[in-house]
Design a protein around this motif. Structure first.
Motif, PDB file in Angstrom:
ATOM      1  N   THR A  24       0.820  -1.210   0.000  1.00 17.64           N
ATOM      2  CA  THR A  24       0.000   0.000   0.000  1.00 17.64           C
ATOM      3  C   THR A  24       0.854   1.260   0.000  1.00 17.64           C
ATOM      4  O   THR A  24       1.986   1.275   0.491  1.00 17.64           O
ATOM      5  N   ALA A  25       0.276   2.328  -0.545  1.00 16.17           N
ATOM      6  CA  ALA A  25       0.943   3.624  -0.575  1.00 16.17           C
ATOM      7  C   ALA A  25      -0.090   4.690  -0.902  1.00 16.17           C
ATOM      8  O   ALA A  25      -1.146   4.397  -1.482  1.00 16.17           O
ATOM      9  N   ARG A  26       0.215   5.924  -0.545  1.00 17.62           N
ATOM     10  CA  ARG A  26      -0.682   7.028  -0.912  1.00 17.62           C
ATOM     11  C   ARG A  26      -0.741   7.189  -2.430  1.00 17.62           C
ATOM     12  O   ARG A  26      -1.766   7.594  -2.962  1.00 17.62           O
ATOM     13  N   ARG A  27       0.363   6.877  -3.088  1.00 16.10           N
ATOM     14  CA  ARG A  27       0.403   6.914  -4.557  1.00 16.10           C
ATOM     15  C   ARG A  27       0.700   5.508  -5.063  1.00 16.10           C
ATOM     16  O   ARG A  27       1.853   5.138  -5.277  1.00 16.10           O
ATOM     17  N   PRO A  28      -0.332   4.701  -5.245  1.00 14.30           N
ATOM     18  CA  PRO A  28      -0.113   3.298  -5.614  1.00 14.30           C
ATOM     19  C   PRO A  28       0.581   3.120  -6.958  1.00 14.30           C
ATOM     20  O   PRO A  28       1.201   2.073  -7.187  1.00 14.30           O
ATOM     21  N   GLU A  29       0.525   4.133  -7.810  1.00 10.60           N
ATOM     22  CA  GLU A  29       1.193   4.011  -9.110  1.00 10.60           C
ATOM     23  C   GLU A  29       2.713   3.943  -8.961  1.00 10.60           C
ATOM     24  O   GLU A  29       3.417   3.541  -9.902  1.00 10.60           O
ATOM     25  N   LEU A  30       3.227   4.291  -7.775  1.00  6.97           N
ATOM     26  CA  LEU A  30       4.667   4.231  -7.531  1.00  6.97           C
ATOM     27  C   LEU A  30       5.124   2.876  -6.990  1.00  6.97           C
ATOM     28  O   LEU A  30       6.320   2.653  -6.826  1.00  6.97           O
ATOM     29  N   VAL A  31       4.180   1.999  -6.717  1.00  7.79           N
ATOM     30  CA  VAL A  31       4.524   0.679  -6.190  1.00  7.79           C
ATOM     31  C   VAL A  31       4.881  -0.252  -7.347  1.00  7.79           C
ATOM     32  O   VAL A  31       4.068  -0.497  -8.234  1.00  7.79           O
ATOM     33  N   ASP A  32       6.094  -0.758  -7.321  1.00  6.43           N
ATOM     34  CA  ASP A  32       6.570  -1.667  -8.366  1.00  6.43           C
ATOM     35  C   ASP A  32       7.114  -2.930  -7.697  1.00  6.43           C
ATOM     36  O   ASP A  32       8.315  -3.075  -7.485  1.00  6.43           O
ATOM     37  N   ILE A  33       6.194  -3.819  -7.338  1.00  9.67           N
ATOM     38  CA  ILE A  33       6.562  -5.032  -6.613  1.00  9.67           C
ATOM     39  C   ILE A  33       5.868  -6.217  -7.280  1.00  9.67           C
ATOM     40  O   ILE A  33       4.663  -6.411  -7.110  1.00  9.67           O
ATOM     41  N   PRO A  34       6.584  -6.992  -8.059  1.00  3.86           N
ATOM     42  CA  PRO A  34       5.969  -8.134  -8.740  1.00  3.86           C
ATOM     43  C   PRO A  34       5.301  -9.087  -7.759  1.00  3.86           C
ATOM     44  O   PRO A  34       5.879  -9.447  -6.730  1.00  3.86           O
ATOM     45  N   GLY A  35       4.072  -9.450  -8.067  1.00  6.69           N
ATOM     46  CA  GLY A  35       3.346 -10.412  -7.238  1.00  6.69           C
ATOM     47  C   GLY A  35       2.540  -9.805  -6.115  1.00  6.69           C
ATOM     48  O   GLY A  35       1.768 -10.512  -5.451  1.00  6.69           O
ATOM     49  N   ALA A  36       2.689  -8.495  -5.890  1.00  5.33           N
ATOM     50  CA  ALA A  36       1.947  -7.852  -4.803  1.00  5.33           C
ATOM     51  C   ALA A  36       0.571  -7.393  -5.278  1.00  5.33           C
ATOM     52  O   ALA A  36       0.360  -7.107  -6.458  1.00  5.33           O
ATOM     53  N   HIS A  37      -0.356  -7.311  -4.329  1.00  2.60           N
ATOM     54  CA  HIS A  37      -1.670  -6.719  -4.560  1.00  2.60           C
ATOM     55  C   HIS A  37      -1.587  -5.269  -4.091  1.00  2.60           C
ATOM     56  O   HIS A  37      -1.414  -5.006  -2.898  1.00  2.60           O
ATOM     57  N   VAL A  38      -1.694  -4.337  -5.016  1.00  2.02           N
ATOM     58  CA  VAL A  38      -1.443  -2.931  -4.708  1.00  2.02           C
ATOM     59  C   VAL A  38      -2.748  -2.227  -4.330  1.00  2.02           C
ATOM     60  O   VAL A  38      -3.762  -2.345  -5.020  1.00  2.02           O
TER      61      VAL A  38
END
Length: 242
Positions: A35-49
């Motif tokens: 999770t993040a305030r800006r989910p578009e910045l999350v780059d984690i293969p296999g994660a549910h963002v």
């Protein structure tokens, strides 16, 4: 707490320690909500963002409604700003307390019933060694982490009856992007090995969580807690890094 086949939610997973938590949990066989305030910045293969602002109760409630299978909650997201208590900007001080204390509390209040329904599970709060000392130039952050430590201890008692492990990670300086940028701006020289590597800290934390530890300390945390038996001391960042 067995992490393989668990379901974890990590706050602040877009960078730094939070990103390493998400990656390592996936490596250990967990399902991960990153999770993040800006989910578009999350780059984690296999994660549910998921989008999540821990200071916004509506955002926290929405995340909880989307992650009903969580049994491990990693409270990592928090502001590291704040400044001086006496002369610093009061809005910055409030922001620091809001994220470190109230943001963590929002998350625990929202997810405690979910953890209970899923067998108890665990909560890991990422604190700081300055909770037990303080740091010149950013005493507001130390005060907020002290408050979060008190919160962690209180919540541990309150959730014991539902079988939830509540643990605190209490680290010192860690080689995150934020810390390296701060050291550069402040003109601090960093000797080799002076800071934790994020992945090493995350592995220490998750090993401790699996072992059922309620406080997980690196070398800085051990030293900081030892100071509580004597006169209050400030953390000397320049000495620690140089």
């Amino acid at each position: 707490m067995e992490l393989r086949d668990s379901t974890a939610l990590v706050t602040g997973a877009n960078r730094g320690i939070g990103r390493h938590f998400a990656l390592e949990l996936i490596r250990r066989g967990a399902k991960v909500y990153a999770t993040a305030r800006r989910p578009e910045l999350v780059d984690i293969p296999g994660a549910h963002v998921l989008r999540l602002d821990i200071t916004d109760e509506a955002s926290v409630a929405a995340a909880a409604a989307s992650a009903l299978d969580v049994d491990v909650l990693i409270n990592n997201a928090a502001s590291t700003a704040g400044g001086d208590l006496v002369t610093g900007d009061l809005s910055g001080i409030r922001e620091t307390m809001d994220s470190n204390y109230y943001g963590t509390l929002h998350m625990i209040r929202a997810f405690a019933p979910i953890l209970a329904r899923n067998g108890g599970g665990a909560v890991l709060n990422v604190l700081s060694a300055v909770a037990w000392t303080t740091v010149a130039g950013n005493a507001a952050y130390g005060a907020a982490k002290s408050a979060e430590w008190g919160l962690t201890n209180g919540v541990r008692l309150e959730l014991a009856g539902q079988g939830t492990l509540v643990s605190a990670l209490v680290p010192g300086v860690t080689a995150t992007e934020t810390m390296r940028d701060y050291a550069k701006v402040a003109g601090l020289q960093i000797r080799d090995g002076a800071m934790n590597e994020p992945i090493d800290l995350v592995r220490l934390a998750l090993d401790g969580l699996e072992a059922g530890e309620i406080e997980i300390l690196d070398r800085f945390g051990v030293e900081a807690k030892a100071t509580l038996t004597g006169p209050p001391q400030a953390f000397d960042l320049e000495k620690a890094l140089g």
